[in-house]
Structures are given as structure tokens and as C-alpha cells.
Design an enzyme around this catalytic site. Sequence first.
Site, mmCIF file in Angstrom:
data_model
loop_
_atom_site.group_PDB
_atom_site.id
_atom_site.type_symbol
_atom_site.label_atom_id
_atom_site.label_comp_id
_atom_site.label_asym_id
_atom_site.label_seq_id
_atom_site.Cartn_x
_atom_site.Cartn_y
_atom_site.Cartn_z
ATOM 1 N N PRO A 112 23.642 -9.725 9.950
ATOM 2 C CA PRO A 112 24.350 -7.944 9.868
ATOM 3 C C PRO A 112 24.338 -7.115 8.225
ATOM 4 C CG PRO A 112 25.947 -10.141 9.805
ATOM 5 C CD PRO A 112 23.845 -10.338 10.048
ATOM 6 N N SER A 147 26.376 -5.021 12.046
ATOM 7 C CA SER A 147 27.903 -4.999 11.355
ATOM 8 C C SER A 147 28.887 -4.936 11.797
ATOM 9 C CB SER A 147 27.782 -4.705 9.877
ATOM 10 O OG SER A 147 29.121 -4.935 9.152
ATOM 11 N N TYR A 175 34.658 -9.417 12.031
ATOM 12 C CA TYR A 175 35.835 -9.249 11.673
ATOM 13 C C TYR A 175 36.475 -8.775 12.226
ATOM 14 C CZ TYR A 175 32.509 -9.022 6.917
ATOM 15 O OH TYR A 175 32.078 -9.274 5.912
ATOM 16 N N THR A 201 32.549 -13.593 11.290
ATOM 17 C CA THR A 201 32.302 -14.113 10.196
ATOM 18 C C THR A 201 33.293 -15.024 9.934
ATOM 19 O OG1 THR A 201 30.031 -11.975 10.150
ATOM 20 C CG2 THR A 201 31.976 -13.242 7.999
ATOM 21 N N LYS A 270 29.879 -17.546 11.946
ATOM 22 C CA LYS A 270 28.690 -17.016 10.441
ATOM 23 C C LYS A 270 29.804 -17.340 9.518
ATOM 24 C CE LYS A 270 26.106 -13.584 8.682
ATOM 25 N NZ LYS A 270 27.232 -13.023 7.073
ATOM 26 N N SER A 292 25.693 -20.826 6.520
ATOM 27 C CA SER A 292 25.156 -18.961 5.575
ATOM 28 C C SER A 292 26.784 -19.067 4.467
ATOM 29 C CB SER A 292 25.343 -17.747 6.356
ATOM 30 O OG SER A 292 25.981 -16.678 5.746
ATOM 31 N N HIS A 294 27.144 -15.219 2.973
ATOM 32 C CA HIS A 294 27.055 -14.166 2.905
ATOM 33 C C HIS A 294 26.340 -13.840 1.541
ATOM 34 C CE1 HIS A 294 30.492 -11.285 3.977
ATOM 35 N NE2 HIS A 294 29.557 -11.063 3.555
HETATM 36 C C1 LIG Z 1 25.231 -5.503 1.795
HETATM 37 C C2 LIG Z 1 25.048 -6.345 2.599
HETATM 38 C C3 LIG Z 1 26.116 -6.190 3.093
HETATM 39 C C4 LIG Z 1 26.355 -7.129 4.069
HETATM 40 N N1 LIG Z 1 27.381 -7.530 5.062
HETATM 41 C C5 LIG Z 1 27.895 -8.006 5.390
HETATM 42 C C6 LIG Z 1 28.565 -7.918 7.752
HETATM 43 O O1 LIG Z 1 29.225 -6.862 7.046
HETATM 44 N N2 LIG Z 1 28.939 -8.702 7.575
HETATM 45 C C7 LIG Z 1 28.752 -10.108 7.582
HETATM 46 O O2 LIG Z 1 28.836 -11.368 8.098
HETATM 47 N N3 LIG Z 1 27.677 -10.861 7.215
HETATM 48 C C8 LIG Z 1 27.467 -9.814 5.268
HETATM 49 N N4 LIG Z 1 26.127 -9.359 4.511
HETATM 50 C C9 LIG Z 1 25.872 -11.157 4.505
HETATM 51 C C10 LIG Z 1 24.777 -10.841 5.312
HETATM 52 O O3 LIG Z 1 24.407 -10.739 6.545
HETATM 53 C C11 LIG Z 1 23.996 -12.510 5.525
HETATM 54 O O4 LIG Z 1 24.864 -13.633 5.144
HETATM 55 C C12 LIG Z 1 23.472 -12.277 3.443
HETATM 56 O O5 LIG Z 1 23.121 -11.205 2.665
HETATM 57 C C13 LIG Z 1 22.447 -13.563 4.486
HETATM 58 O O6 LIG Z 1 21.521 -13.457 2.518
HETATM 59 P P1 LIG Z 1 19.944 -12.480 2.108
HETATM 60 O O7 LIG Z 1 20.559 -11.166 1.632
HETATM 61 O O8 LIG Z 1 19.723 -12.769 0.888
HETATM 62 O O9 LIG Z 1 19.292 -12.078 2.857
HETATM 63 C C14 LIG Z 1 25.877 -8.096 3.649
HETATM 64 C C15 LIG Z 1 25.093 -8.571 3.072
HETATM 65 C C16 LIG Z 1 24.529 -7.368 2.211
HETATM 66 C C17 LIG Z 1 23.534 -7.494 0.953
HETATM 67 C C1 LIG Z 2 33.354 -3.914 2.416
HETATM 68 C C2 LIG Z 2 32.768 -5.499 2.892
HETATM 69 C C3 LIG Z 2 32.754 -5.990 4.271
HETATM 70 C C4 LIG Z 2 30.852 -6.286 3.969
HETATM 71 C C5 LIG Z 2 30.667 -7.574 3.750
HETATM 72 O O1 LIG Z 2 30.252 -8.317 4.598
HETATM 73 C C6 LIG Z 2 30.082 -7.060 2.237
HETATM 74 O O2 LIG Z 2 29.632 -6.379 2.233
HETATM 75 O O3 LIG Z 2 28.952 -8.280 2.088
#
Ligand SMILES: Cc1cc2nc3c(=O)[nH]c(=O)nc-3n(C[C@H](O)[C@H](O)[C@H](O)COP(=O)(O)O)c2cc1C
Ligand SMILES: CCCCC(=O)C(=O)O
Length: 404
Positions: A112, A147, A175, A201, A270, A292, A294
Amino acid sequence: MENRSDKKDTSSDKRELHQARQGASNLGAPHLPEMLLNIEDYHKVAKTKLTKPAYHYYANGADDQVTLKDNTESFKDIRLRPRVLVDVSNINTKTNLLSGRHTIDFPIMIAPCAMQGMAWPHGNDNRGAERATARAAASMNTLMVVSSFSTTSMQEVIQPVRKDHPNAALWYQLYVVKDRKLTEDMVKKAEKCGYGAIVVTVDASGIGNREPEIREHFKLPQNLSLPNLIVKTKDGETHSDVFSSVIDPSLNWKDVDWLRSVTHLPIIVKGILSSEDAVLAVKHGCAAIIVSNHGARQLDMVQSTIDALPSIVDAVKDCGVDIYVDGGIRRGTDVLKCICMGAKAVLVARPILWGLTVDGEEGVKKVLGLLKKEFEKAMMLCGIQDVKDCNRDYLLRYNKYSKL
Ligand SMILES: Cc1cc2nc3c(=O)[nH]c(=O)nc-3n(C[C@H](O)[C@H](O)[C@H](O)COP(=O)(O)O)c2cc1C
Ligand SMILES: CCCCC(=O)C(=O)O
């Protein structure tokens, strides 16, 4: 968006590169790759195409970004131990998820990712980004997690994609918001419009301290909104303000039970980093867990996910839950290490954003294709014919010369 044209660009890699090079020289960025051969090549080009605030929002981690570095670096501490003279003329990477609920062609899914509209601000009134990602996932026969913070509503992502790909596999990332009625509505809506699971999450009771985006005054551009949350950012309001006002920090295991009571969909948690929490997830009826941190955007100084994975696998491997992992996966060999360590599949986030920025749906397809090919090659050269045969005998802990 300063460095973008508003027209949808359907050009080949060559034209993309040419444009990116021009942009890069305007930005004073040197050395762009001649060809886009790997994820880092896509990253370099994407960096020249995104606005600075959007790039920093996507790329960075929390505090001193120690864990961000660890997520990728820790893969280098694990080496492969290939077997030879194995018939690898047919490699099988097909993977069943959630006891056969979905089958994907290869064990790499899309994590996501919030606010994709900044990466691909094209098509249908700025609602094309998450659709492009979803179409790419579907045409590669893998799964996307959408997401809660998407810039296209959950219905507007799934409905058009399902027209062309009736079996497209999509999960909805939740969320849990303070307004539990809205939370329940989101879950029910996701169930009604065909999402296959709820990914809740659990590592974001507050938003991580991401200094680069604060310095860049990052906020969601006014032409984008967060329709699942029925939120349109007000003037001056940052995404961090929105997050703090809607997300519920009181979230606890009882809420996981509550979530299970309001939906028939499998619940996946997650953000698990300890074996204790993995065991609790099983006790509370979760169908799968995602190891994870995040993408190192929440709490800095936690373990890299590939280091956290083995003890979690050992704790719950016989409990009938799938274990997935994300964080820092950039090469097919990284994927192989995760699967050999006991994960059923991996998820990637930033590589997808780089592909989306470079060439929309085509770019995401190319990034997925690249990782798939690298993974197949790694399996082949390691002497593994089928993903089901991956195990820790193929891994060595580097410098310690011991098997894992
Ligand atoms: C720009 C961005 C936005 C993200 N938004 C969410 C989100 O909305 N919800 C969530 O559970 N994780 C979010 N994540 C975390 C990712 O789902 C994931 O756990 C993580 O980025 C994986 O690592 P990688 O970017 O190195 O592949 C976000 C990550 C990034 C980089
Ligand atoms: C605004 C935060 C929600 C998105 C998210 O999970 C991230 O940016 O990692």
C-alpha cells in the site's frame, strides 16, 4: 507539478530517458543511466521527474534514517548457497495466497502506497494513478494493496480494472480512524466492491518524524484529495495534520476482534516486528501477517525486516497463517532470500512509485517484470525449480559462515 507535462506520455524508455536527461540537466543532476536495467535506474530517473517535496515524501524515512539504510543493507549480510546439477529448465514461481483464495504468478506484490497521484498526475481528472498501478498489477497477474490514503477512491480503482481483468486481485489497506462508523463503512464498502482482504496497518499510532519532507513543506497538492477518508486538505494543512486528526492511537487487539466481527473478509495485520505480536495475531484470528517496518518511515532504529523475519517465521510457521514481508527489496536475490527465509511472498513500495513516475502503467509493469525476471534467474542459478522448495539451506549468514 513543475517538471511534468500534463499530457499522458506513452513514450518508450528511450524518449522517457531523453526527457529525464533534459530535466536532469536543468536540475544539475548528472549521470542518468543509459538504459533502465534495474530498480535503482528507475529511481534515478523518477527523482528528476518528481517535484522536490513529492520526491522527499516518497523516498525518505524517519529521524536519522538508520533503519532505512538497514532495510536494504541487511540483505547483503545474507549470501546464497546454490546447488548445482538440478534441472531448472522449468521454473515455477506461482504462489497461492490465503489458503488458495488467490494465485499470483510470482511472489512479489504491490505494497500500500499513499498519494500516488503525485507520481502520475494524468488521466480522468487526476484519478489515474492508482488505476494505472492496479492495471499493471492485474496484467502481470499479481496483487495490489490499495491504501486508505489513495488519491483515487477504492471503488474508482477496482471497478475499471475489473472490467478488463475480472480476476484482478486487490486488497484494501485500512487505517482505523477515530470515527469508527467511517472505519466500518470503509470495510463494508471494500467488501462490497470486491476487495479480497483487509490489511490493517498497526505500526502507525502516530506518523513518523520524517524531517526531509518537513523541510520541503510537503503537502498534498490542492488538485488531489483523499476520497476514502472523505478528506480534502485545507489550505496550509499537511498530510501529517490530516493523519493526526483522523487516525486512532487507541487502536489495540480488541479492535482486531471488532474488525473481524464486521466483515467476512480475511484480516491481515501489517507492521509486525516481533514473534510475540505474530503469535497474538494468530490468536486474534488474523489470516496473515506482514512483517514490516513501514519502509522505515515510522520508528527509526527498529530492526530491518529481513533480520526480523526468521524468528517470526519460527514462531508461527505451523499456525496456518501466511507470512509476508516488505522493506528494502530491490533485487530478485532479495526476494529469493525472503522466500527461502520462510515468507510466502514479498511486497514492494518505492520501486513501484519509481516505475509509476517514469511511465505510468507501463513503468509499473516494467518494474514488476524486472523483479520477476531477476527472481526467476536467481532461482535458476541457485538450483531451485519451484518456489515451494525454497528453504534456509540456500542461505548463509555472511561473515559468520553459518547456515541460517
Ligand atoms: C510513499 C509511501 C507511502 C506509503 N503509504 C502507506 C500507506 O498508506 N499505508 C501503509 O500501510 N503503508 C504505507 N507505506 C509503507 C509501505 O506499504 C511498505 O510497508 C514499505 O514502504 C515497503 O518498503 P519499500 O518502500 O522499501 O519497498 C508507504 C510507503 C511509502 C514509501
Ligand atoms: C499520511 C500518512 C499515511 C501514508 C503512509 O502510511 C505513509 O506516508 O507512510
